[in-house]
Design a protein around this motif. Structure first.
Motif, mmCIF file in Angstrom:
data_model
loop_
_atom_site.group_PDB
_atom_site.id
_atom_site.type_symbol
_atom_site.label_atom_id
_atom_site.label_comp_id
_atom_site.label_asym_id
_atom_site.label_seq_id
_atom_site.Cartn_x
_atom_site.Cartn_y
_atom_site.Cartn_z
ATOM 1 N N ARG A 419 52.443 66.671 9.174
ATOM 2 C CA ARG A 419 52.181 65.709 8.106
ATOM 3 C C ARG A 419 53.441 64.942 7.740
ATOM 4 N NH1 ARG A 419 50.772 69.045 4.201
ATOM 5 N NH2 ARG A 419 48.790 69.501 5.235
ATOM 6 N N GLN A 420 54.559 65.641 7.694
ATOM 7 C CA GLN A 420 55.824 64.977 7.389
ATOM 8 C C GLN A 420 56.242 64.024 8.514
ATOM 9 O OE1 GLN A 420 58.080 65.236 4.588
ATOM 10 N NE2 GLN A 420 56.161 65.962 3.683
ATOM 11 N N GLN A 421 55.939 64.396 9.771
ATOM 12 C CA GLN A 421 56.271 63.520 10.891
ATOM 13 C C GLN A 421 55.481 62.219 10.806
ATOM 14 O OE1 GLN A 421 55.660 65.309 14.711
ATOM 15 N NE2 GLN A 421 56.606 63.634 15.842
ATOM 16 N N MET A 422 54.206 62.305 10.440
ATOM 17 C CA MET A 422 53.399 61.100 10.272
ATOM 18 C C MET A 422 53.936 60.254 9.117
ATOM 19 S SD MET A 422 51.218 61.207 12.675
ATOM 20 C CE MET A 422 50.125 59.896 12.140
ATOM 21 N N LEU A 423 54.397 60.911 8.067
ATOM 22 C CA LEU A 423 54.961 60.189 6.932
ATOM 23 C C LEU A 423 56.224 59.441 7.340
ATOM 24 C CD1 LEU A 423 54.665 59.661 3.887
ATOM 25 C CD2 LEU A 423 56.017 61.706 3.463
ATOM 26 N N TRP A 424 57.051 60.060 8.168
ATOM 27 C CA TRP A 424 58.276 59.402 8.627
ATOM 28 C C TRP A 424 57.973 58.214 9.543
ATOM 29 C CZ3 TRP A 424 62.547 59.155 6.424
ATOM 30 C CH2 TRP A 424 63.124 60.236 5.763
ATOM 31 N N LEU A 425 56.888 58.295 10.302
ATOM 32 C CA LEU A 425 56.509 57.151 11.134
ATOM 33 C C LEU A 425 56.150 55.946 10.274
ATOM 34 C CD1 LEU A 425 54.365 58.903 13.921
ATOM 35 C CD2 LEU A 425 56.641 57.884 14.152
ATOM 36 N N GLY A 426 55.463 56.206 9.155
ATOM 37 C CA GLY A 426 55.150 55.113 8.236
ATOM 38 C C GLY A 426 56.397 54.535 7.599
ATOM 39 N N ILE A 427 57.337 55.405 7.210
ATOM 40 C CA ILE A 427 58.597 54.934 6.625
ATOM 41 C C ILE A 427 59.390 54.141 7.648
ATOM 42 C CG2 ILE A 427 60.805 55.698 5.655
ATOM 43 C CD1 ILE A 427 59.337 58.076 4.428
ATOM 44 N N GLN A 428 59.379 54.609 8.898
ATOM 45 C CA GLN A 428 60.118 53.915 9.955
ATOM 46 C C GLN A 428 59.593 52.494 10.155
ATOM 47 O OE1 GLN A 428 60.084 55.897 13.792
ATOM 48 N NE2 GLN A 428 60.198 53.931 14.838
ATOM 49 N N SER A 429 58.266 52.319 10.153
ATOM 50 C CA SER A 429 57.711 50.978 10.363
ATOM 51 C C SER A 429 58.116 50.031 9.239
ATOM 52 C CB SER A 429 56.188 51.058 10.465
ATOM 53 O OG SER A 429 55.625 51.539 9.243
ATOM 54 N N LYS A 430 58.184 50.537 8.008
ATOM 55 C CA LYS A 430 58.623 49.697 6.884
ATOM 56 C C LYS A 430 60.103 49.333 7.018
ATOM 57 C CE LYS A 430 55.292 51.534 3.534
ATOM 58 N NZ LYS A 430 55.133 52.264 2.249
ATOM 59 N N LEU A 431 60.922 50.319 7.403
ATOM 60 C CA LEU A 431 62.359 50.062 7.550
ATOM 61 C C LEU A 431 62.634 49.064 8.664
ATOM 62 C CD1 LEU A 431 63.753 53.705 7.126
ATOM 63 C CD2 LEU A 431 63.826 51.860 5.450
ATOM 64 N N GLU A 432 61.858 49.123 9.749
ATOM 65 C CA GLU A 432 62.066 48.179 10.847
ATOM 66 C C GLU A 432 61.829 46.742 10.393
ATOM 67 O OE1 GLU A 432 59.467 49.542 13.893
ATOM 68 O OE2 GLU A 432 60.885 51.023 14.692
ATOM 69 N N LYS A 433 60.855 46.545 9.515
ATOM 70 C CA LYS A 433 60.587 45.193 9.013
ATOM 71 C C LYS A 433 61.692 44.729 8.062
ATOM 72 C CE LYS A 433 55.553 45.696 9.333
ATOM 73 N NZ LYS A 433 54.285 45.763 8.555
#
Length: 677
Positions: A419-433
Motif C-alpha cells: 500500500r505504501q509503495q502504491m502511495l509513493w508511485l502517486g507522489i512520484q507522478s506529482k513530483l515529476e510534474k
C-alpha cells in the motif's frame, strides 16, 4: 423539632462574637521540634524581626550556658569557627561562646481562612481570624558563616601577594555583549527558579520588633483585643441559615489549588503526559519529535498491551514508509499557512521539496545534496534541514539514510508495504510534474533492473552530455524554425556542435560572451522569455542593485513559490538570466574589487537599475560611476559628487539614494551584496 431530638436537649446557648482588632496581625507560632510541655515562655528573647509580605519571622533566644546539659567546649569551638580569633562588633557571639540560637519560620499553610483564635469569657465566645500559621525551627546560618571564614582563610594562604599581581596586570580588551530579548518561556522558567525566589525574598527589608513576655503588661493589654470591642446594633445577630447551610459555612468544600506547572524546554517530551493522549495523538507526537523510527521502536515507546493493528492504522495517517522505516509526513512538520523559519518559504513549497527528498531515499541509500538542491531549488538551509531529518552525511558518499532497511517489517506486513509503495508511485507522478524530471534520470542507462543504485556526479554529467547531444538535432530544427518565423529572411544562427560550449544544461547551448565567464549554458533562442524579463524588471525596481548570486537566489525562491504545474521557467541558465538583466534597462557595474577579495565570481558581478524613467535615475548613475573607481566610498564623497554634477541635494535625497543602492559597514558605503568580510 424532629421527635428524635427529644433525647438531645439544648443545655446552653453561647453567643459568638467576631473580633476584628487583630484580624490582620495575629499569627500562630508552632514549635514542631520541641514538646508542647517545654515552652519558650521563660527563655530570654534577645531580638525579633519580621517580613510581613512573606510572613517570615526570626527570633533570637538565649542559651543557658550554665546548664549542666550545656557542653562548654563545643560552644567555644562553634564560636571560634564562626567569628575567628579577632573581636569586633560584627561577631555573632560576643562572649566567645555559643550563647544564643536563632529560630526561623516557614509557613505551615498558605490558606488560613478556616482558622481562628478563640477566647471564651462569661458565656461568650470571641474569635479572631488568623493572618498566618508559622512553624519556628532552629536556623543554622552560623554554619554558613563558619564555612565562609574557612574559605577566606584558604584563599588568603594560596593567593600570595595580590598587590603585586594587580601592579603587573595589563589592560585587556573587554567584549561587550547585549542580552537578547527574553522569551515568555524563558521568563516563566526564570520566575520559578530558586535564585529568583531568593532574590525576591532578599528585597523585602526586615522590620525589627520588640519582644514582650507572656506575663508582661503590654502583652496583657494586647490580649484584650482578642475580645470584640463593640457590637454594631444595625448588624443582624440572629442566625437565619439552615443547619446544612451553617455546616457548609463552618466547613466549606475544599477548592483545588491550581498549581502552575513549570514550563519545560520545548524539545522535552514527557512520557507520562504523552500516555494521557489518545493513541492517534501519541503516535503523531512521537513521530513529529523523532522524525524517523522503526515500527518496533514505536511499539516499545507506547504503553504495553497496545493493539498493533490500531498502531498501524494510526501511523499510516502521519508517516510514510521509507526503506521499511516510518518517516513523518511533510504536512505534519509544516502545517498549512506556516512558513520556513530559515527563509520564509511557504509550507506548501517546503512539503513538495521534502517529499522529493523522501522519495529519493525510497530509491537509494545515499543522495547528493547538490543534486537535491538543483532540482527542488530551495534555499540551502531548508535543504539541509530536510536531509538532517532522515539522513547523516558520509565522507565521499553524500547523505546516507539514518536507519538500516527494516526487512523484517516488510516481510511481516506485506500488505502495508504494498500500500505504501502504491502511495509513493502517486507522489512520484506529482513530483515529476512539479520538478520536470523522470525516474530514469536517476538510474544508469545500462541498468536493466530499476533497483536502488548510487549514481556518481561524473556519471550524471556524462548522462546529461549524452542527452544533450541526442536532443541537439531536434532542438536545432526547432530553433531554426522559430528564428525564421521571427526574423523573416535572416539567416539562422550557427549552432553546430563546434559552437556549443561545454557548460550546456538540459540540452540547451548558448554562445559564449566575453562579459560572463561563468555560465551554466545559454538561451536556445538567445532571447529571454517575456516571463523572465518581467521577473527581472520587477525585481530590480524593488532592489535597484543586485549581484548575480543574489539575483539567482531570488529567482530560485520565485520558482519555488509558483503554483504546481505553472513553472514555465524551469530551464533558465546564467547567460539567459544576465541577458534578461541587460534587456531590462539595467547595466553591469564594474566594481574594482581588491585582489585579495574572497568574493565568488557570481558575487563580483554587480548589476544596477540604469533607467526607471523617474527623476532619480541621474543620481543613481552618478553613484554607479563612483563605484567603478572604488568598491567602497564615504558618504561625504557621494554628497560632493552629487552637488558638483546636479547641484545641492537635500539630506533626504542622499538618504534615499544610499538606502536604495548601498549598505553601510564601519563608516563606509558599499553597493548591496558587495561587503567583504
Amino acid at each position: 423539632m424532629a421527635s428524635g431530638d427529644d433525647d438531645d436537649p439544648i443545655i446552653e446557648e453561647i453567643d459568638v462574637y467576631l473580633a476584628k482588632s487583630l484580624a490582620d496581625k495575629l499569627y500562630l507560632f508552632q514549635y514542631p521540634v520541641r514538646p508542647s510541655t517545654m515552652t519558650y515562655d521563660d527563655v530570654n528573647h534577645l531580638a525579633a524581626k519580621i517580613k510581613p509580605k512573606q510572613q517570615r519571622v526570626e527570633l533570637e533566644m538565649a542559651i543557658n550556658t550554665m546548664s549542666p546539659n550545656y557542653c562548654r567546649s563545643k560552644g567555644e569551638q562553634i564560636a571560634l569557627n564562626v567569628d575567628g580569633t579577632s573581636y569586633d562588633e560584627t561577631n555573632t557571639y560576643s562572649v566567645k561562646m555559643m550563647d544564643k540560637q536563632t529560630f526561623s519560620s516557614i509557613q505551615a499553610t498558605t490558606n488560613t481562612s478556616r482558622y481562628a483564635a478563640a477566647v471564651f469569657r462569661k458565656g461568650e465566645l470571641h474569635i479572631t481570624p488568623l493572618t498566618g500559621i508559622l512553624q519556628m525551627r532552629p536556623s543554622f546560618s552560623y554554619l554558613d558563616k563558619a564555612d565562609n571564614k574557612t574559605r577566606e582563610r584558604e584563599a588568603a594562604n594560596e593567593g600570595g601577594d595580590s598587590s603585586q599581581d594587580e601592579a603587573e596586570e595589563e589592560a585587556k580588551a573587554i567584549t561587550v555583549r547585549f542580552a537578547r530579548p527574553e522569551s515568555e518561556q524563558a521568563r516563566q522558567r526564570r520566575i520559578q527558579s530558586y535564585e529568583f525566589l531568593q532574590k525576591k525574598q532578599a528585597e523585602e527589608p526586615w522590620i525589627h520588633l520588640q519582644y514582650h513576655g507572656v506575663k508582661d503588661m503590654r502583652s496583657e493589654h494586647e490580649r484584650q483585643y482578642l475580645f470584640c470591642q463593640s457590637v454594631d446594633p444595625s448588624e443582624n445577630t440572629e442566625l437565619v441559615k439552615t443547619p446544612k447551610e451553617y455546616l457548609e459555612m463552618l466547613m466549606p468544600p475544599l477548592a483545588e489549588e491550581k498549581v502552575a506547572k513549570p514550563v519545560g524546554p520545548s524539545n522535552v517530551l514527557s512520557m507520562a503526559q504523552l500516555r494521557t493522549l489518545p493513541l492517534g495523538e501519541q503516535v503523531k507526537t512521537l513521530m513529529k519529535n523523532v522524525k524517523v523510527m522503526p515500527f518496533a521502536n514505536l511499539m516499545g515507546l507506547l504503553a504495553s498491551g497496545t493493539d498493533q493493528t490500531s498502531v498501524l492504522r494510526c501511523i499510516q495517517q502521519v508517516a510514510l514508509l521509507v526503506q521499511g522505516n516510518w518517516v513523518v509526513k511533510s504536512d505534519v512538520l509544516y502545517p498549512k499557512n506556516t512558513c520556513s523559519a530559515h527563509s520564509g518559504v511557504p509550507a506548501e513549497v517546503l512539503c513538495r521539496g521534502r517529499d522529493f527528498v523522501m522519495w529519493r531515499f525510497t530509491q537509494e541509500r545515499s543522495v547528493m545534496r547538490k543534486e537535491i538542491a538543483s532540482i527542488i531549488k530551495l534555499p540551502p538551509e531548508d535543504v539541509k534541514e530536510f536531509l538532517e531529518h532522515v539522513a547523516a552525511p558520509r565522507i565521499n558518499r553524500g547523505w546516507e539514510f539514518l536507519l538500516p532497511t527494516d526487512l523484517e517489517f516488510i516481510k511481516k506486513h506485506p500488505d502495508v508495504a504494498n500500500r505504501q509503495q502504491m502511495l509513493w508511485l502517486g507522489i512520484q507522478s506529482k513530483l515529476e510534474k512539479v520538478f520536470n524530471f523522470s525516474k530514469e534520470d536517476f538510474v544508469p542507462k545500462n541498468s536493466s533492473v530499476p533497483e536502488p543504485v548510487h549514481v556518481s556526479g561524473e556519471q550524471r554529467l556524462k548522462m546529461a552530455q549524452e542527452r544533450a547531444q541526442a536532443n541537439q538535432p531536434s532542438l536545432q530544427r526547432d530553433l531554426d524554425a522559430r528564428r525564421a518565423e521571427r526574423d523573416g529572411n535572416e539567416e539562422p544562427m550557427d549552432t553546430s556542435s563546434g559552437a556549443i560550449p561545454n557548460g550546456s544544461v538540459n540540452g540547451y547551448a548558448g554562445a559564449t560572451s566575453p562579459c560572463f565567464d561563468h555560465a551554466n549554458g545559454g538561451s536556445p533562442a538567445n532571447t529571454p522569455s517575456p516571463e523572465l524579463q518581467d521577473f527581472v524588471r520587477k525585481t530590480f525596481r524593488k532592489h535597484f542593485v543586485l549581484t548575480l548570486n543574489e539575483l539567482k537566489r531570488l529567482f530560485n525562491l520565485h520558482l519555488a513559490s509558483m503554483p504546481v504545474g505553472q513553472n514555465i521557467l524551469h530551464s533558465v541558465s546564467d547567460h539567459m538570466l544576465q541577458d534578461a538583466v541587460l534587456l531590462c534597462q539595467c547595466k553591469q557595474i564594474m566594481v574594482p574589487f581588491p585582489a585579495q577579495s574572497k568574493a565568488a565570481p557570481d558575487e563580483q558581478k554587480v548589476f544596477g537599475l540604469w533607467e526607471s524613467r523617474d527623476d532619480f535615475d541621474k543620481h543613481r548613475r552618478l553613484l554607479y560611476d563612483l563605484f567603478t573607481k572604488n568598491y567602497r566610498i564615504r558618504r561625504s564623497m557621494i554628497q560632493s559628487k552629487v552637488a558638483q554634477e546636479l547641484g545641492e541635494a537635500s539630506k533626504a535625497d542622499i538618504d534615499r539614494l544610499l538606502h536604495e543602492c548601498c549598505s553601510s559597514h564601519a563608516g563606509m558605503w558599499y553597493l548591496k551584496g558587495t561587503i567583504q568580510s
